[in-house]
Structures are given as structure tokens and as C-alpha cells.
Write an enzyme that holds these catalytic residues in place. Sequence first.
Site, PDB file in Angstrom:
ATOM      1  N   LYS A 175     -27.341 -39.444 -63.350  1.00  0.00           N
ATOM      2  CA  LYS A 175     -27.906 -39.105 -63.863  1.00  0.00           C
ATOM      3  C   LYS A 175     -29.486 -40.115 -63.268  1.00  0.00           C
ATOM      4  O   LYS A 175     -29.126 -40.520 -64.285  1.00  0.00           O
ATOM      5  CB  LYS A 175     -28.230 -37.711 -64.065  1.00  0.00           C
ATOM      6  CG  LYS A 175     -27.361 -36.539 -63.031  1.00  0.00           C
ATOM      7  CD  LYS A 175     -27.274 -35.892 -61.820  1.00  0.00           C
ATOM      8  CE  LYS A 175     -25.997 -34.971 -61.444  1.00  0.00           C
ATOM      9  NZ  LYS A 175     -26.306 -34.416 -60.717  1.00  0.00           N
ATOM     10  N   HIS A 294     -14.605 -33.512 -53.570  1.00  0.00           N
ATOM     11  CA  HIS A 294     -16.301 -32.698 -54.061  1.00  0.00           C
ATOM     12  C   HIS A 294     -16.708 -31.855 -52.279  1.00  0.00           C
ATOM     13  O   HIS A 294     -15.938 -32.492 -51.475  1.00  0.00           O
ATOM     14  CB  HIS A 294     -18.079 -33.633 -53.812  1.00  0.00           C
ATOM     15  CG  HIS A 294     -18.932 -32.845 -54.350  1.00  0.00           C
ATOM     16  ND1 HIS A 294     -19.745 -32.087 -53.847  1.00  0.00           N
ATOM     17  CD2 HIS A 294     -19.186 -33.024 -55.746  1.00  0.00           C
ATOM     18  CE1 HIS A 294     -20.133 -31.317 -54.443  1.00  0.00           C
ATOM     19  NE2 HIS A 294     -20.435 -32.058 -55.805  1.00  0.00           N
TER      20      HIS A 294
END
EC number: 4.1.1.39
Length: 469
Positions: A175, A294
Site C-alpha cells: 500500500k 485475485h
Amino acid sequence: MSPQTETKASVGFKAGVKDYKLTYYTPEYETLDTDILAAFRVSPQPGVPPEEAGAAVAAESSTGTWTTVWTDGLTSLDRYKGRCYHIEPVAGEENQYICYVAYPLDLFEEGSVTNMFTSIVGNVFGFKALRALRLEDLRIPVAYIKTFQGPPHGIQVERDKLNKYGRPLLGCTIKPKLGLSAKNYGRAVYEVLRGGLDFTKDDENVNSQPFMRWRDRFLFCAEALYKAQAETGEIKGHYLNATAGTCEDMMKRAVFARELGVPIVMHDYLTGGFTANTTLAHYCRDNGLLLHIHRAMHAVIDRQKNHGMHFRVLAKALRLSGGDHIHSGTVVGKLEGERDITLGFVDLLRDDYTEKDRSRGIYFTQSWVSTPGVLPVASGGIHVWHMPALTEIFGDDSVLQFGGGTLGHPWGNAPGAVANRVALEACVQARNEGRDLAREGNTIIREASKWSPELAAACEIWKEIKFEF
């Protein structure tokens, strides 16, 4: 009149529209081991009988159309048609039914999830006679499963490649998900891997944007994981996202990852598509790459309770198409029933054989024969206080992925990774000693934090967020 026309007329062809249930509702049908079985949650329009609604689903997802056609006589509908063979009302819901449909195996192309879904979850979902339609589960017959490669490697081969046994694997999504340069991104990867995690991950949004092109990211991440491996003596990995706008670009990225010698790549299998995913899975097996999956976009499909498709179906489809990891949710903080449902499809990912169990959302007994298992990935809003629960719930064959729960540590990225690794090792040791993680979880974490200042700091920063079993 031509001879062919005379023949059709003589056998009584009658143009027009007739009820679907006359042809496609067959409650006397005994399913075959080779049939694909589907459980649909059907919400008919007012005035539409459930038998007609179920038959319409069977018809429109197999051989039927809205009117009788001449060419029906040129094939054997009894051989190829779908059949609604059982209907049961949904307890506690008005005008909702579970309709069971059997499809002959010859309707589907071998080794193609794309073709299977085009029929079973195709145009029928827009059918006017239905207010809503949801595919709850599929039974994939062994005869069809054997036409698929499945996961590139599976759980045991992955553990052997990584030389990691007896515990869940630890990961971290880097992140902020967008905006970092490739060099700063690689720096974060290095710090987290050096701190003790097994994997770092590209966010699903990260492909090849102006702020960070894919080749630069691949190079800096490869450098980071090799440096971390040298310092820790452990095999490390970073999920390099190969998802791209074309299959050609996707494969170009996978080939470059292989040339760099990294152990794993990643794909967004729903936005990328099943054809692309199966292509990549085949390449990964042939070239020794693990494949992380994902599920971006899944909630568009599975979030509504009465329309769309349950994630357990998407999970089964992924096991056919191919992937070694897939995100499955965390369970943490969920209601007990939802926990059972989640663990039901987690078992469908990992186990060779799963018994029918409606309390866990499993409508059919499913055998996967020799198809490798898939590691479920628990991620999203988890931190060190959740570690006992996650270890208890998911067991060893899982990946526990802490993004903010690593990078949000007050001392930095590497201490955040240390805190998670210490917490995990403490929970695994306590479990192996026979302690009850459900009752003693917080005590176990507090005991470990006494000799790990990194864990103590993490416990302090997230102490207000509690998990209740």
C-alpha cells in the site's frame, strides 16, 4: 411439397408456443454420474408456477428456445436437453425455490469453463418469467473434471517449492495500492519480506500504469525478494500481477517473470476472464510458476442473495481453470452461519472430496479425484489480534494476508512484518502444545508480546479492535 417437408408434417410437427414444463420438467429423471448438476435459487414472476420456472431455466440454459422449431426433429432432444428434476421451496422465503437441473455432459466443450458458464449462467439470467435467479452450486462430474489441468501445482508442491511446512503462510499487499514509483514499491517489498513474511502482493489494481510500468515493477520487486532471501535464508515471493489488456501482453509479463526466476505470478481471474486464466495456468505449470488468483469483481456477481451466482461456484470454476491461491474472505467478525458457509467453499478448494452439507451451503457431494487443491487467502482488515482466530479457523493450509496490519505498524514496514510473524509462530506453537486458541488467543498474543517489542507495539495500536468467536 418436398419429401422432407412431407416427412415432418407426417410426424405431427405443430408450430407455436408450448409450456416449458411439458418437455423440460422431469421429476422422474434419475441423474447420471456424468451429468453436471446445478442448484438454482429461482424467484418466479407472480403467476408463474415453480415447475414452469424451473423448466424454463433448464430449457433456456440448454436446448430450448421460446417456440417450437422444425430443427428439433433433426436431433435427439432427450439426449441433449437439460432437465429440471427436483424443486423444493426455500424455507423462510416467499415464492423462492431451489430448482435442481441436470445437464448432459455432451453439451459442454472439454476443458472450457468459458463454455460451461456461457450455457449455465448465460442469457437465462435475463429471462422475463423470472424475477431473480441465482446459481447456488454445481456438481462437476469426474468425467468432466478430468478434461481440465486444474491448479498449476497445488498445496503440497507449493510447500515443497518454498520449503515451508506446519504453519499458514504470511503475506502483505503493498500500500498505497496506486501511486508509488517502482523503486519505492520495491523498497516496501524488501522491508516486509526481510521482516519475516513469506509473500508480498501487487494490488489487483496494479497492472502497468503511467506512474509504474510493469517491467520496472518486476525488476525492482525481483531485486527486493532476492535481497530479502539472502538476508533471511528463507525463500520469498512477490505476486507479480500479470493481468493485462490482452492475452498476449499477459503472457509477455508471465514470460518475463519466469526469466527473472521469481516463484509466483498473479492474475485477476474474473476481470481477466476464464480463457485468459486457463491459458496462464497452463503456462505456469509448464514453467514452474505458482499462480496467485485475485477475485476482483466477485461481489458484482455474488453479493445479492437472490440473483447472480454464489462464490462457491466461482471457487469451483477457479479450481477447474487453474490457480494455486485464491482470496476467500476472512470469516473474522462474521455471523456463525456465514462462517460455516465460507468454510464450506474453503473445503471445496482444498479437499479431494466434500460431502453434501446444506448447513454449509454445499448442495452436492463433490469429488475432485487427482485435481490439486487451492490455498484460500484470508485478507482484508486483519491484524495481530486476529491471528489466533485465523489460525484456528483456516488451519495450516492457508495464506494470511495483512496489508494495513503490516504497513500500518507505528515503527515501519519491517517491524510490522516481525509482529505478524511472531504472532503466527506463537499461535502455531500454542496450538501444537494443545492450547485452545479460541479461549486463550488473547493471552497467547500478550505472552508473546512480552519478548517482542514489535508485537507489543502492534498490540497497542490495534487494541481497540476485538475479534469475537
